[in-house]
Design a protein around this motif. Structure first.
Motif, PDB file in Angstrom:
ATOM      1  N   PHE A   1      -4.123   6.218  -4.082  1.00 53.60           N
ATOM      2  CA  PHE A   1      -6.235   5.738  -3.728  1.00 53.60           C
ATOM      3  C   PHE A   1      -6.970   6.181  -4.721  1.00 53.60           C
ATOM      4  CE2 PHE A   1      -9.547   4.605  -1.539  1.00 53.60           C
ATOM      5  CZ  PHE A   1     -10.152   3.339  -1.605  1.00 53.60           C
TER       6      PHE A   1
ATOM      7  N   TRP B   1       0.704  -1.230  -0.293  1.00 52.46           N
ATOM      8  CA  TRP B   1      -0.088   0.212  -0.047  1.00 52.46           C
ATOM      9  C   TRP B   1       0.440   1.436   0.054  1.00 52.46           C
ATOM     10  CZ3 TRP B   1      -5.042   0.222  -1.742  1.00 52.46           C
ATOM     11  CH2 TRP B   1      -5.874  -1.283  -1.144  1.00 52.46           C
TER      12      TRP B   1
ATOM     13  N   TYR C   1       0.767   3.972  -2.824  1.00 57.05           N
ATOM     14  CA  TYR C   1      -0.379   3.162  -3.665  1.00 57.05           C
ATOM     15  C   TYR C   1      -1.651   4.773  -3.901  1.00 57.05           C
ATOM     16  CZ  TYR C   1      -4.125   1.425  -5.777  1.00 57.05           C
ATOM     17  OH  TYR C   1      -5.245   1.008  -7.268  1.00 57.05           O
TER      18      TYR C   1
END
Length: 80
Positions: free
Chosen positions: A23, A18, A21
């Motif tokens: 998002f 993550w 990342y």
């Protein structure tokens, strides 16, 4: 808000996959709609302003204090 998921100051995203990342960008691309990433306190304050004032929200100001695991605040109101 722009940016990427970070582990700075948070224990929620410690998994290596993550880190860094995007998002918000990935969700925006998937939905084909603009996406804003906001924290829960600001989102609650914005919702309360809209729920109270409705369509006339841009003509009014409000101050919110959101109490949860911390204390957040928001001043919402007419710009200009």
């Amino acid at each position: 808000a722009e940016g990427v998921i970070s582990t700075k100051g948070s224990t929620n995203f410690v998994h290596e996959g993550w880190r860094g990342y995007d998002f918000r960008g990935a969700l925006e691309q998937r939905l084909g709609l603009p996406v804003v990433y906001n924290n829960d306190g600001n989102a609650a304050a914005l919702y309360a302003h809209y729920a109270y004032f409705g369509a006339e929200g841009s003509q009014h100001s409000s101050v919110s204090a959101i109490v949860g695991t911390g204390l957040g605040g928001e001043v919402t109101g007419e710009v200009g």
